[in-house]
Motif scaffolding. Structure first.
Motif, PDB file in Angstrom:
ATOM      1  N   ALA A  78       0.854  -1.194   0.000  1.00  0.00           N
ATOM      2  CA  ALA A  78       0.000   0.000   0.000  1.00  0.00           C
ATOM      3  C   ALA A  78       0.887   1.241   0.000  1.00  0.00           C
ATOM      4  O   ALA A  78       2.022   1.201   0.491  1.00  0.00           O
ATOM      5  CB  ALA A  78      -0.902  -0.006   1.229  1.00  0.00           C
ATOM      6  N   PRO A  79       0.401   2.372  -0.537  1.00  0.00           N
ATOM      7  CA  PRO A  79       1.222   3.587  -0.591  1.00  0.00           C
ATOM      8  C   PRO A  79       1.479   4.232   0.757  1.00  0.00           C
ATOM      9  O   PRO A  79       2.319   5.125   0.863  1.00  0.00           O
ATOM     10  CB  PRO A  79       0.410   4.513  -1.511  1.00  0.00           C
ATOM     11  N   GLY A  80       0.781   3.809   1.811  1.00  0.00           N
ATOM     12  CA  GLY A  80       1.013   4.363   3.140  1.00  0.00           C
ATOM     13  C   GLY A  80       0.345   5.706   3.337  1.00  0.00           C
ATOM     14  O   GLY A  80      -0.512   6.131   2.556  1.00  0.00           O
ATOM     15  N   MET A  81       0.771   6.411   4.380  1.00  0.00           N
ATOM     16  CA  MET A  81       0.127   7.662   4.748  1.00  0.00           C
ATOM     17  C   MET A  81       0.232   8.755   3.679  1.00  0.00           C
ATOM     18  O   MET A  81      -0.721   9.534   3.520  1.00  0.00           O
ATOM     19  CB  MET A  81       0.703   8.177   6.066  1.00  0.00           C
ATOM     20  N   LEU A 183      -7.109   1.859   2.941  1.00  0.00           N
ATOM     21  CA  LEU A 183      -5.701   2.201   2.747  1.00  0.00           C
ATOM     22  C   LEU A 183      -5.042   2.785   3.996  1.00  0.00           C
ATOM     23  O   LEU A 183      -3.809   2.837   4.073  1.00  0.00           O
ATOM     24  CB  LEU A 183      -5.561   3.216   1.599  1.00  0.00           C
ATOM     25  N   THR A 184      -5.839   3.214   4.955  1.00  0.00           N
ATOM     26  CA  THR A 184      -5.281   3.874   6.140  1.00  0.00           C
ATOM     27  C   THR A 184      -4.523   2.863   7.007  1.00  0.00           C
ATOM     28  O   THR A 184      -5.084   1.842   7.420  1.00  0.00           O
ATOM     29  CB  THR A 184      -6.397   4.519   6.977  1.00  0.00           C
ATOM     30  N   PRO A 185      -3.243   3.130   7.283  1.00  0.00           N
ATOM     31  CA  PRO A 185      -2.470   2.219   8.143  1.00  0.00           C
ATOM     32  C   PRO A 185      -3.106   2.095   9.527  1.00  0.00           C
ATOM     33  O   PRO A 185      -3.564   3.078  10.107  1.00  0.00           O
ATOM     34  CB  PRO A 185      -1.097   2.907   8.226  1.00  0.00           C
ATOM     35  N   GLY A 186      -3.149   0.905  10.043  1.00  0.00           N
ATOM     36  CA  GLY A 186      -3.719   0.664  11.366  1.00  0.00           C
ATOM     37  C   GLY A 186      -5.152   0.193  11.352  1.00  0.00           C
ATOM     38  O   GLY A 186      -5.640  -0.353  12.352  1.00  0.00           O
ATOM     39  N   PRO A 188      -7.933  -2.396  10.692  1.00  0.00           N
ATOM     40  CA  PRO A 188      -7.951  -3.842  10.476  1.00  0.00           C
ATOM     41  C   PRO A 188      -8.365  -4.203   9.054  1.00  0.00           C
ATOM     42  O   PRO A 188      -9.268  -3.586   8.483  1.00  0.00           O
ATOM     43  CB  PRO A 188      -8.988  -4.330  11.502  1.00  0.00           C
ATOM     44  N   GLY A 189      -7.685  -5.206   8.501  1.00  0.00           N
ATOM     45  CA  GLY A 189      -7.958  -5.588   7.124  1.00  0.00           C
ATOM     46  C   GLY A 189      -9.400  -5.975   6.878  1.00  0.00           C
ATOM     47  O   GLY A 189      -9.967  -5.690   5.817  1.00  0.00           O
ATOM     48  N   GLY A 190     -10.039  -6.629   7.854  1.00  0.00           N
ATOM     49  CA  GLY A 190     -11.430  -7.037   7.702  1.00  0.00           C
ATOM     50  C   GLY A 190     -12.363  -5.860   7.545  1.00  0.00           C
ATOM     51  O   GLY A 190     -13.299  -5.887   6.730  1.00  0.00           O
ATOM     52  N   ILE A 191     -12.115  -4.800   8.324  1.00  0.00           N
ATOM     53  CA  ILE A 191     -12.966  -3.606   8.235  1.00  0.00           C
ATOM     54  C   ILE A 191     -12.780  -2.928   6.881  1.00  0.00           C
ATOM     55  O   ILE A 191     -13.741  -2.507   6.238  1.00  0.00           O
ATOM     56  CB  ILE A 191     -12.629  -2.630   9.383  1.00  0.00           C
ATOM     57  N   GLY A 192     -11.519  -2.827   6.448  1.00  0.00           N
ATOM     58  CA  GLY A 192     -11.251  -2.198   5.160  1.00  0.00           C
ATOM     59  C   GLY A 192     -11.902  -2.954   4.015  1.00  0.00           C
ATOM     60  O   GLY A 192     -12.526  -2.348   3.137  1.00  0.00           O
ATOM     61  N   LYS A 193     -11.782  -4.274   4.006  1.00  0.00           N
ATOM     62  CA  LYS A 193     -12.376  -5.079   2.927  1.00  0.00           C
ATOM     63  C   LYS A 193     -13.896  -5.012   2.962  1.00  0.00           C
ATOM     64  O   LYS A 193     -14.549  -4.981   1.906  1.00  0.00           O
ATOM     65  CB  LYS A 193     -11.900  -6.522   3.039  1.00  0.00           C
ATOM     66  N   ALA A 194     -14.467  -4.982   4.161  1.00  0.00           N
ATOM     67  CA  ALA A 194     -15.925  -4.890   4.278  1.00  0.00           C
ATOM     68  C   ALA A 194     -16.430  -3.559   3.722  1.00  0.00           C
ATOM     69  O   ALA A 194     -17.452  -3.516   3.025  1.00  0.00           O
ATOM     70  CB  ALA A 194     -16.346  -5.051   5.736  1.00  0.00           C
ATOM     71  N   ALA A 195     -15.702  -2.480   4.033  1.00  0.00           N
ATOM     72  CA  ALA A 195     -16.099  -1.159   3.533  1.00  0.00           C
ATOM     73  C   ALA A 195     -16.030  -1.108   2.014  1.00  0.00           C
ATOM     74  O   ALA A 195     -16.928  -0.588   1.349  1.00  0.00           O
ATOM     75  CB  ALA A 195     -15.203  -0.084   4.146  1.00  0.00           C
ATOM     76  N   VAL A 196     -14.970  -1.673   1.451  1.00  0.00           N
ATOM     77  CA  VAL A 196     -14.804  -1.661  -0.001  1.00  0.00           C
ATOM     78  C   VAL A 196     -15.847  -2.562  -0.672  1.00  0.00           C
ATOM     79  O   VAL A 196     -16.383  -2.218  -1.730  1.00  0.00           O
ATOM     80  CB  VAL A 196     -13.377  -2.100  -0.377  1.00  0.00           C
ATOM     81  N   ALA A 197     -16.131  -3.704  -0.064  1.00  0.00           N
ATOM     82  CA  ALA A 197     -17.142  -4.602  -0.624  1.00  0.00           C
ATOM     83  C   ALA A 197     -18.516  -3.925  -0.640  1.00  0.00           C
ATOM     84  O   ALA A 197     -19.263  -4.020  -1.629  1.00  0.00           O
ATOM     85  CB  ALA A 197     -17.214  -5.890   0.189  1.00  0.00           C
ATOM     86  N   LEU A 198     -18.844  -3.219   0.440  1.00  0.00           N
ATOM     87  CA  LEU A 198     -20.109  -2.485   0.490  1.00  0.00           C
ATOM     88  C   LEU A 198     -20.138  -1.393  -0.580  1.00  0.00           C
ATOM     89  O   LEU A 198     -21.169  -1.161  -1.229  1.00  0.00           O
ATOM     90  CB  LEU A 198     -20.311  -1.881   1.879  1.00  0.00           C
ATOM     91  N   ALA A 199     -18.993  -0.724  -0.756  1.00  0.00           N
ATOM     92  CA  ALA A 199     -18.907   0.317  -1.784  1.00  0.00           C
ATOM     93  C   ALA A 199     -19.161  -0.262  -3.170  1.00  0.00           C
ATOM     94  O   ALA A 199     -19.873   0.331  -3.982  1.00  0.00           O
ATOM     95  CB  ALA A 199     -17.528   0.982  -1.733  1.00  0.00           C
TER      96      ALA A 199
END
Length: 232
Positions: A78-81, A183-186, A188-199
């Motif tokens: 990931a590109p990071g902050m 993409l935000t560091p810190g 949890p991967g599950g939350i990020g994937k869930a948000a993107v899947a909903l999107a």
């Protein structure tokens, strides 16, 4: 272009991007700005409003975000902050150009197209940035608008103007927000994937509804036109 070349070069240097990817990163940023510049130069007359200038600042931020994304893509990370900050700034400014257009009464169809193109570029860049960690399926989000535009080349009725709907705007704004969360560091991967899947689900539903609405509108118009010809 000059603003991006200076800021983009500084960001790539500050983040210690590999020199091998430097030209590719700068090229990606210039591609974003070239699209914005083409939108301006295709206008008649070639004028920009205050709202357009805010959008062009957003385009520079999106281009800089694209520049930070390229080295990350090659390295599979990931590109990071830096990417999150640049993408987040471009996302927040999306509310500013609309407010400026309303406040100064300078809204125009050309300005709206520039705004939509910049939004689409931001979502595509963020989708590419999230692909290494979320999965390649996230690219569907970034490519959806471009696929819709391409479909309009074969189905002219898809180029018709849709009525403004608040839900469509909310769904459109949720796309970059969800990608930034992932993409935000810190986070949890599950939350990020869930948000993107909903999107993705909401985006597919939104585009699907728009296509159905445009097709139905075309059939109604064709039917009325045919009836008029028969009467005449």
């Amino acid at each position: 272009m000059a603003c991006f070349l200076v800021s983009g070069s500084w960001i790539l240097t500050a983040t210690r991007a590999d020199a091998t990817y430097f030209l590719a990163a700068i090229g990606a940023g210039l591609a974003v700005l070239a699209n914005a510049a083409a939108s301006i130069f295709n206008r008649k007359p070639r004028l920009t409003t205050a709202a357009d200038r805010v959008t062009l600042v957003r385009a520079v931020l999106v281009a800089s975000c694209a520049a930070t994304t390229v080295p990350a893509l090659f390295s599979g990370t990931a590109p990071g902050m830096p990417g999150v900050v640049l993408g987040g700034a471009a996302f927040i400014l999306d509310a500013v150009d609309g407010a400026v257009a309303r406040r100064l009464a300078c809204a125009s169809p050309a300005g709206g197209r520039l705004d939509v193109q910049t939004d689409a570029a931001l979502v595509l860049v963020l989708s590419c940035a999230a692909a290494p960690t979320v999965g390649p399926w996230v690219l569907v989000i970034g490519l959806m608008w471009y696929a819709f535009v391409a479909a309009g080349w074969f189905r002219p009725q898809l180029k018709r103007t849709l009525p403004v709907k608040r839900l469509r705007k909310v769904i459109g704004a949720f796309q970059p927000f969800a990608l930034l969360v992932a993409l935000t560091p810190g986070v949890p991967g599950g939350i990020g994937k869930a948000a993107v899947a909903l999107a993705l689900v909401t985006l597919v539903a939104s585009f699907g509804r728009d296509v159905v609405e445009l097709e139905q509108s075309h059939r109604k118009w064709t039917g009325r036109h045919s009836s008029t010809e028969l009467v005449n």
